[in-house]
Design a protein around this motif. Structure first.
Motif, PDB file in Angstrom:
ATOM      1  N   LYS A  69      11.229  11.023  -3.185  1.00  9.13           N
ATOM      2  CA  LYS A  69      10.279   9.920  -3.313  1.00  9.13           C
ATOM      3  C   LYS A  69      10.915   8.740  -4.045  1.00  9.13           C
ATOM      4  O   LYS A  69      10.673   7.593  -3.697  1.00  9.13           O
ATOM      5  CB  LYS A  69       9.013  10.376  -4.021  1.00  9.13           C
ATOM      6  CG  LYS A  69       8.228  11.367  -3.192  1.00  9.13           C
ATOM      7  CD  LYS A  69       6.781  11.327  -3.507  1.00  9.13           C
ATOM      8  CE  LYS A  69       6.029  12.263  -2.614  1.00  9.13           C
ATOM      9  NZ  LYS A  69       5.738  11.721  -1.322  1.00  9.13           N
ATOM     10  N   VAL A  70      11.737   9.024  -5.037  1.00  8.07           N
ATOM     11  CA  VAL A  70      12.432   7.952  -5.755  1.00  8.07           C
ATOM     12  C   VAL A  70      13.378   7.231  -4.805  1.00  8.07           C
ATOM     13  O   VAL A  70      13.425   5.994  -4.764  1.00  8.07           O
ATOM     14  CB  VAL A  70      13.205   8.512  -6.978  1.00  8.07           C
ATOM     15  CG1 VAL A  70      14.142   7.470  -7.563  1.00  8.07           C
ATOM     16  CG2 VAL A  70      12.221   9.000  -8.032  1.00  8.07           C
ATOM     17  N   ILE A  71      14.117   7.982  -4.007  1.00  2.90           N
ATOM     18  CA  ILE A  71      15.030   7.384  -3.022  1.00  2.90           C
ATOM     19  C   ILE A  71      14.251   6.537  -2.033  1.00  2.90           C
ATOM     20  O   ILE A  71      14.657   5.427  -1.701  1.00  2.90           O
ATOM     21  CB  ILE A  71      15.848   8.485  -2.312  1.00  2.90           C
ATOM     22  CG1 ILE A  71      16.817   9.132  -3.302  1.00  2.90           C
ATOM     23  CG2 ILE A  71      16.588   7.922  -1.108  1.00  2.90           C
ATOM     24  CD1 ILE A  71      17.461  10.405  -2.806  1.00  2.90           C
TER      25      ILE A  71
ATOM     26  N   PRO B  73       0.824  -1.222   0.000  1.00  2.00           N
ATOM     27  CA  PRO B  73       0.000   0.000   0.000  1.00  2.00           C
ATOM     28  C   PRO B  73       0.856   1.271   0.000  1.00  2.00           C
ATOM     29  O   PRO B  73       0.517   2.251  -0.659  1.00  2.00           O
ATOM     30  CB  PRO B  73      -0.818  -0.104   1.288  1.00  2.00           C
ATOM     31  CG  PRO B  73      -0.811  -1.547   1.646  1.00  2.00           C
ATOM     32  CD  PRO B  73       0.500  -2.088   1.132  1.00  2.00           C
ATOM     33  N   VAL B  74       1.964   1.239   0.710  1.00  2.00           N
ATOM     34  CA  VAL B  74       2.853   2.398   0.765  1.00  2.00           C
ATOM     35  C   VAL B  74       3.485   2.621  -0.606  1.00  2.00           C
ATOM     36  O   VAL B  74       3.545   3.750  -1.103  1.00  2.00           O
ATOM     37  CB  VAL B  74       3.950   2.206   1.842  1.00  2.00           C
ATOM     38  CG1 VAL B  74       4.946   3.346   1.808  1.00  2.00           C
ATOM     39  CG2 VAL B  74       3.327   2.074   3.216  1.00  2.00           C
TER      40      VAL B  74
ATOM     41  N   ALA C 293       5.309  14.387 -11.170  1.00  2.00           N
ATOM     42  CA  ALA C 293       5.937  14.493 -12.489  1.00  2.00           C
ATOM     43  C   ALA C 293       5.029  15.278 -13.437  1.00  2.00           C
ATOM     44  O   ALA C 293       5.507  16.131 -14.195  1.00  2.00           O
ATOM     45  CB  ALA C 293       6.247  13.113 -13.040  1.00  2.00           C
ATOM     46  N   SER C 294       3.733  15.026 -13.360  1.00  4.59           N
ATOM     47  CA  SER C 294       2.771  15.763 -14.193  1.00  4.59           C
ATOM     48  C   SER C 294       2.763  17.239 -13.822  1.00  4.59           C
ATOM     49  O   SER C 294       2.714  18.112 -14.692  1.00  4.59           O
ATOM     50  CB  SER C 294       1.369  15.196 -14.025  1.00  4.59           C
ATOM     51  OG  SER C 294       1.312  13.890 -14.526  1.00  4.59           O
ATOM     52  N   LYS C 295       2.807  17.515 -12.535  1.00  3.55           N
ATOM     53  CA  LYS C 295       2.812  18.903 -12.061  1.00  3.55           C
ATOM     54  C   LYS C 295       4.067  19.623 -12.547  1.00  3.55           C
ATOM     55  O   LYS C 295       4.007  20.778 -12.965  1.00  3.55           O
ATOM     56  CB  LYS C 295       2.737  18.954 -10.538  1.00  3.55           C
ATOM     57  CG  LYS C 295       2.661  20.362  -9.994  1.00  3.55           C
ATOM     58  CD  LYS C 295       2.453  20.376  -8.500  1.00  3.55           C
ATOM     59  CE  LYS C 295       2.346  21.811  -8.007  1.00  3.55           C
ATOM     60  NZ  LYS C 295       2.128  21.868  -6.560  1.00  3.55           N
ATOM     61  N   ILE C 296       5.208  18.926 -12.525  1.00  9.55           N
ATOM     62  CA  ILE C 296       6.460  19.527 -12.987  1.00  9.55           C
ATOM     63  C   ILE C 296       6.356  19.872 -14.469  1.00  9.55           C
ATOM     64  O   ILE C 296       6.766  20.960 -14.887  1.00  9.55           O
ATOM     65  CB  ILE C 296       7.654  18.590 -12.706  1.00  9.55           C
ATOM     66  CG1 ILE C 296       7.912  18.527 -11.191  1.00  9.55           C
ATOM     67  CG2 ILE C 296       8.906  19.049 -13.453  1.00  9.55           C
ATOM     68  CD1 ILE C 296       8.876  17.428 -10.766  1.00  9.55           C
ATOM     69  N   GLU C 297       5.796  18.975 -15.258  1.00  5.41           N
ATOM     70  CA  GLU C 297       5.630  19.251 -16.687  1.00  5.41           C
ATOM     71  C   GLU C 297       4.725  20.461 -16.909  1.00  5.41           C
ATOM     72  O   GLU C 297       4.997  21.303 -17.766  1.00  5.41           O
ATOM     73  CB  GLU C 297       5.077  18.020 -17.414  1.00  5.41           C
ATOM     74  CG  GLU C 297       6.091  16.914 -17.572  1.00  5.41           C
ATOM     75  CD  GLU C 297       7.373  17.359 -18.240  1.00  5.41           C
ATOM     76  OE1 GLU C 297       7.303  18.021 -19.300  1.00  5.41           O
ATOM     77  OE2 GLU C 297       8.456  17.067 -17.704  1.00  5.41           O
ATOM     78  N   GLU C 298       3.663  20.545 -16.140  1.00  6.87           N
ATOM     79  CA  GLU C 298       2.747  21.680 -16.245  1.00  6.87           C
ATOM     80  C   GLU C 298       3.466  22.983 -15.879  1.00  6.87           C
ATOM     81  O   GLU C 298       3.307  24.009 -16.549  1.00  6.87           O
ATOM     82  CB  GLU C 298       1.558  21.460 -15.309  1.00  6.87           C
ATOM     83  CG  GLU C 298       0.527  22.550 -15.349  1.00  6.87           C
ATOM     84  CD  GLU C 298      -0.617  22.289 -14.381  1.00  6.87           C
ATOM     85  OE1 GLU C 298      -0.976  23.217 -13.636  1.00  6.87           O
ATOM     86  OE2 GLU C 298      -1.134  21.148 -14.357  1.00  6.87           O
TER      87      GLU C 298
ATOM     88  N   ASN D  51       1.735   9.250  -6.150  1.00  6.67           N
ATOM     89  CA  ASN D  51       2.141  10.612  -5.827  1.00  6.67           C
ATOM     90  C   ASN D  51       3.292  11.039  -6.722  1.00  6.67           C
ATOM     91  O   ASN D  51       3.362  12.181  -7.165  1.00  6.67           O
ATOM     92  CB  ASN D  51       2.521  10.704  -4.353  1.00  6.67           C
ATOM     93  CG  ASN D  51       2.657  12.124  -3.897  1.00  6.67           C
ATOM     94  OD1 ASN D  51       3.712  12.707  -4.071  1.00  6.67           O
ATOM     95  ND2 ASN D  51       1.596  12.660  -3.312  1.00  6.67           N
ATOM     96  N   LYS D  52       4.202  10.108  -7.020  1.00 14.70           N
ATOM     97  CA  LYS D  52       5.337  10.388  -7.893  1.00 14.70           C
ATOM     98  C   LYS D  52       4.851  10.771  -9.288  1.00 14.70           C
ATOM     99  O   LYS D  52       5.327  11.744  -9.878  1.00 14.70           O
ATOM    100  CB  LYS D  52       6.240   9.150  -7.942  1.00 14.70           C
ATOM    101  CG  LYS D  52       7.591   9.383  -8.549  1.00 14.70           C
ATOM    102  CD  LYS D  52       8.454   8.144  -8.371  1.00 14.70           C
ATOM    103  CE  LYS D  52       8.454   7.346  -9.621  1.00 14.70           C
ATOM    104  NZ  LYS D  52       9.379   6.237  -9.653  1.00 14.70           N
TER     105      LYS D  52
END
Length: 67
Positions: free
Chosen positions: A58-60, A6-7, A19-24, A14-15
């Motif tokens: 988050k990737v880490i 679940p985590v 990523a979508s927010k960064i592109e926007e 969320n990742k």
């Protein structure tokens, strides 16, 4: 160890959202630069850096859960 599925799912979702927010934000940055709204562009640039930093964390975190 416990079940981290679940985590992992929440972090992955969320990742993707980040990523979508960064592109926007990058699109908004380009528009602000074209329109010579440099103060706005600087604020957007700072927001992109913040979001990219959170995404890196988050990737880490994902890598530490997987391994």
């Amino acid at each position: 160890m416990g079940d981290f599925k679940p985590v992992e799912k929440k972090i992955k979702t969320n990742k993707t959202e980040r990523a979508s927010k960064i592109e926007e934000l990058k699109e908004k940055l380009n528009k602000a630069i074209k329109e010579e709204r440099y103060e706005d562009a600087a604020k957007i640039r700072d927001e992109i850096k913040k979001e990219e930093g959170i995404l890196s964390l988050k990737v880490i975190l994902m890598e530490s859960i997987v391994y």
